[in-house]
Design a protein around this motif. Structure first.
Motif, PDB file in Angstrom:
ATOM      1  N   GLY A 220       0.570  -1.218  -0.332  1.00  0.00           N
ATOM      2  CA  GLY A 220      -0.613  -0.299  -0.027  1.00  0.00           C
ATOM      3  C   GLY A 220       0.978   1.437  -0.125  1.00  0.00           C
ATOM      4  N   ASP A 221      -0.169   2.831   0.563  1.00  0.00           N
ATOM      5  CA  ASP A 221       0.830   3.856   0.516  1.00  0.00           C
ATOM      6  C   ASP A 221       2.298   3.676   1.376  1.00  0.00           C
ATOM      7  OD1 ASP A 221      -0.864   5.261  -0.938  1.00  0.00           O
ATOM      8  OD2 ASP A 221      -2.228   6.160   0.358  1.00  0.00           O
ATOM      9  N   ILE A 222       2.470   2.628   1.951  1.00  0.00           N
ATOM     10  CA  ILE A 222       3.627   2.650   3.050  1.00  0.00           C
ATOM     11  C   ILE A 222       4.438   2.724   2.025  1.00  0.00           C
ATOM     12  CG2 ILE A 222       3.469   0.708   3.895  1.00  0.00           C
ATOM     13  CD1 ILE A 222       4.885   3.788   5.249  1.00  0.00           C
ATOM     14  N   VAL A 223       4.694   1.690   1.065  1.00  0.00           N
ATOM     15  CA  VAL A 223       5.861   0.990  -0.097  1.00  0.00           C
ATOM     16  C   VAL A 223       5.404   2.279  -1.394  1.00  0.00           C
ATOM     17  CG1 VAL A 223       5.998   0.031  -1.509  1.00  0.00           C
ATOM     18  CG2 VAL A 223       5.067  -0.544   0.715  1.00  0.00           C
ATOM     19  N   ARG A 224       4.631   2.441  -2.004  1.00  0.00           N
ATOM     20  CA  ARG A 224       4.302   3.130  -2.797  1.00  0.00           C
ATOM     21  C   ARG A 224       4.619   5.000  -2.919  1.00  0.00           C
ATOM     22  NH1 ARG A 224       1.704   1.402  -7.494  1.00  0.00           N
ATOM     23  NH2 ARG A 224       1.152  -0.986  -7.326  1.00  0.00           N
ATOM     24  N   GLY A 225       4.031   5.187  -1.358  1.00  0.00           N
ATOM     25  CA  GLY A 225       4.064   6.532  -1.351  1.00  0.00           C
ATOM     26  C   GLY A 225       2.744   6.872  -1.202  1.00  0.00           C
ATOM     27  N   ALA A 226       2.010   7.860  -0.879  1.00  0.00           N
ATOM     28  CA  ALA A 226       1.014   8.208  -1.031  1.00  0.00           C
ATOM     29  C   ALA A 226       0.082   8.410  -2.849  1.00  0.00           C
ATOM     30  CB  ALA A 226       0.578  10.114  -1.160  1.00  0.00           C
ATOM     31  N   SER A 227      -1.005   7.099  -3.068  1.00  0.00           N
ATOM     32  CA  SER A 227      -1.292   6.728  -3.690  1.00  0.00           C
ATOM     33  C   SER A 227      -3.238   6.614  -3.716  1.00  0.00           C
ATOM     34  CB  SER A 227      -0.577   5.494  -3.865  1.00  0.00           C
ATOM     35  OG  SER A 227      -0.994   4.582  -5.705  1.00  0.00           O
ATOM     36  N   LEU A 228      -3.329   5.769  -4.298  1.00  0.00           N
ATOM     37  CA  LEU A 228      -4.702   5.696  -4.487  1.00  0.00           C
ATOM     38  C   LEU A 228      -5.235   4.468  -4.212  1.00  0.00           C
ATOM     39  CD1 LEU A 228      -5.137   6.543  -8.674  1.00  0.00           C
ATOM     40  CD2 LEU A 228      -5.794   8.160  -6.717  1.00  0.00           C
ATOM     41  N   VAL A 229      -6.856   4.246  -3.725  1.00  0.00           N
ATOM     42  CA  VAL A 229      -6.928   3.334  -3.404  1.00  0.00           C
ATOM     43  C   VAL A 229      -7.120   1.664  -4.181  1.00  0.00           C
ATOM     44  CG1 VAL A 229      -9.635   2.549  -2.632  1.00  0.00           C
ATOM     45  CG2 VAL A 229      -9.102   4.525  -2.304  1.00  0.00           C
ATOM     46  N   VAL A 230      -7.244   1.449  -5.428  1.00  0.00           N
ATOM     47  CA  VAL A 230      -7.114   0.884  -5.936  1.00  0.00           C
ATOM     48  C   VAL A 230      -5.992   0.059  -6.023  1.00  0.00           C
ATOM     49  CG1 VAL A 230      -8.959   0.923  -7.738  1.00  0.00           C
ATOM     50  CG2 VAL A 230      -6.572   2.054  -8.020  1.00  0.00           C
ATOM     51  N   TRP A 231      -4.901   1.222  -5.921  1.00  0.00           N
ATOM     52  CA  TRP A 231      -3.069   0.254  -5.716  1.00  0.00           C
ATOM     53  C   TRP A 231      -3.413  -0.450  -4.111  1.00  0.00           C
ATOM     54  CZ3 TRP A 231      -1.227  -0.805 -10.249  1.00  0.00           C
ATOM     55  CH2 TRP A 231      -1.247  -0.457 -11.018  1.00  0.00           C
ATOM     56  N   ALA A 232      -3.805   0.134  -3.621  1.00  0.00           N
ATOM     57  CA  ALA A 232      -4.118  -0.432  -2.605  1.00  0.00           C
ATOM     58  C   ALA A 232      -4.465  -1.756  -2.004  1.00  0.00           C
ATOM     59  CB  ALA A 232      -4.413   0.788  -0.905  1.00  0.00           C
ATOM     60  N   ILE A 233      -5.597  -1.900  -2.745  1.00  0.00           N
ATOM     61  CA  ILE A 233      -6.385  -3.004  -3.251  1.00  0.00           C
ATOM     62  C   ILE A 233      -5.693  -4.230  -4.033  1.00  0.00           C
ATOM     63  CG2 ILE A 233      -8.167  -4.413  -3.643  1.00  0.00           C
ATOM     64  CD1 ILE A 233     -10.117  -1.444  -3.010  1.00  0.00           C
ATOM     65  N   LYS A 234      -5.146  -3.996  -5.186  1.00  0.00           N
ATOM     66  CA  LYS A 234      -4.628  -4.761  -5.796  1.00  0.00           C
ATOM     67  C   LYS A 234      -2.482  -5.075  -4.517  1.00  0.00           C
ATOM     68  CE  LYS A 234      -1.180  -5.626  -9.050  1.00  0.00           C
ATOM     69  NZ  LYS A 234      -0.228  -6.043  -9.488  1.00  0.00           N
TER      70      LYS A 234
END
Ligand SMILES: Cc1cc2nc3c(=O)[nH]c(=O)nc-3n(C[C@H](O)[C@H](O)[C@H](O)COP(=O)(O)OP(=O)(O)OC[C@H]3O[C@@H](n4cnc5c(N)ncnc54)[C@H](O)[C@@H]3O)c2cc1C
Length: 261
Positions: A220-234
Motif C-alpha cells: 500500500g501507500d507505505i511502499v508506494r507513497g501517497a497513492s490510490l485505493v485501487v493500488w492499495a487493494i491490488k
C-alpha cells in the motif's frame, strides 16, 4: 522492544500497511497563526461530527467552515475533500490554491468539475507567500502568481513565481492539503534495520512483497507513497498471496526437517 523481535515471536508473518499520514507543511511567514489547520484535522472533525460524536473544536466553531471565507491549499484528492466539505458546511466562500494549472492538477478531473459546479473558486497557478493575521488569527493570504517553466527530471513543468504578482485574498480559515509523507517507520517501530527508500517508504522485493526482514511484508501507500485505493487493494491481494506462499514454504521446510530428524 523491536517490532521484529516482539511480533515475530508470536506470528509467522507480519504485514506493514500503515499508509502515509505525515502532512506536508507550508513554511512561510505567518504559518504559526491560529485557524490554519492540516486537512486531516478538518476532515476527521467533520466525519466524527457527521457520525454524531461530540467534537469540541467543531462545536466551538474552530473546525467548522460555516459562514467563513475558506482557503484550501493543494490540488489532490484530499484538497477536493476539503473544498467540498467546506461547501457542505455552508462556508461563505471557498478558494482552492494550486501552484500549477488545471491540466496538471493531481486530483480527479471529475471531482474538480463537481467542485466547480458547487461553487469552489479555483485559483490556478498560485502559491501562498505569506499569511497575514489580526489578534493571532489568520485574516488574509498573500499569493504569488505562478507560471510553468522548464520541465524537471520527471518531465513535469516546474512552477515559477511571477515577480511582483502578489495579491491578497481574505481567509477566516486556511486548510493545508499539500499531501502526505511516510512517517519514520524504522524509528516508530523501533526497528532501525528495516530498509526504507530516501523518501521514507518501505523497500520491498516486488516479487515476494517482503521487506529486508524475514517474514515482514509491506504493502500500500507505505511502499508506494501517497497513492490510490485501487493500488492499495491490488497490493493487499498480492501481499496475501505472497504471504500464503511464504507460510506454505515454511511449513514444508519444517516438515522436511522433522522427517530427516
Ligand atoms: C483525505 C484523503 C482522501 C483521499 N481520497 C482518495 C480518493 O478520492 N481516491 C483514491 O483512490 N484515493 C484517495 N486517497 C488515498 C487512499 O486513501 C490511499 O491510497 C489508500 O487508503 C492507501 O491504503 P493503505 O491500506 O496503504 O493505507 P490506509 O488506507 O491509509 O490504511 C492505513 C491504516 O493503518 C493505520 N495505522 C497507521 N499507523 C499505524 C500504527 N502505527 N499502528 C496501527 N495502525 C496504524 C491507520 O490508522 C489506517 O487505518 C485519499 C487519502 C486521503 C488521506
Amino acid at each position: 522492544m523491536q517490532l521484529y523481535l516482539s511480533l515475530e515471536k508470536k506470528h509467522d508473518a507480519i504485514l506493514i500497511a500503515t499508509g502515509v499520514y505525515k502532512s506536508r507543511e507550508v513554511e512561510i511567514l505567518g504559518s504559526n497563526l491560529k485557524n490554519i489547520y492540516p486537512a486531516m484535522q478538518f476532515l476527521t472533525a467533520s466525519n466524527r461530527k457527521g457520525l454524531g460524536d461530540k467534537v469540541k473544536m467543531f462545536d466551538d466553531g474552530y473546525l467548522n467552515a460555516e459562514g467563513k471565507d475558506i482557503v484550501v491549499i493543494g490540488g489532490g484528492d484530499t484538497a477536493m475533500d476539503c473544498v467540498r466539505t467546506s461547501i457542505r458546511q455552508n462556508a461563505k466562500s471557498v478558494k482552492c490554491l494550486y501552484r500549477r494549472d488545471k491540466k496538471n492538477m493531481p486530483g480527479s478531473a471529475r471531482e474538480v468539475a463537481n467542485a466547480e459546479e458547487e461553487g469552489v473558486d479555483f485559483q490556478w497557478l498560485t502559491n501562498p507567500k505569506e499569511f497575514i493575521g489580526k489578534n493571532g488569527k489568520v485574516t488574509e493570504v498573500v499569493l504569488n502568481k505562478m507560471k510553468l517553466g522548464e520541465a524537471d527530471a520527471t518531465g513535469r513543468q516546474a512552477p515559477e513565481i511571477i515577480q511582483g504578482s502578489e495579491i491578497k485574498i481574505k481567509a477566516d480559515m486556511v486548510i493545508k492539503a499539500l499531501g502526505f509523507d511516510p512517517e519514520d517507520i524504522p524509528t516508530l517501530f523501533s526497528e532501525p534495520t528495516l530498509v526504507v527508500s530516501k523518501w521514507g517508504t518501505i523497500k520491498i522485493d516486488l516479487k515476494t512483497m517482503q521487506t529486508n526482514l524475514d517474514g515482514i511484508f509491506a504493502a500500500g501507500d507505505i511502499v508506494r507513497g501517497a497513492s490510490l485505493v485501487v493500488w492499495a487493494i491490488k497490493d493487499g491481494r498480492d501481499a496475501a498471496e505472497a504471504m500464503d506462499i511464504y507460510l506454505k514454504n515454511k511449513i514444508s521446510q519444517s516438515l522436511k526437517k522433522r522427517m530427516v530428524a
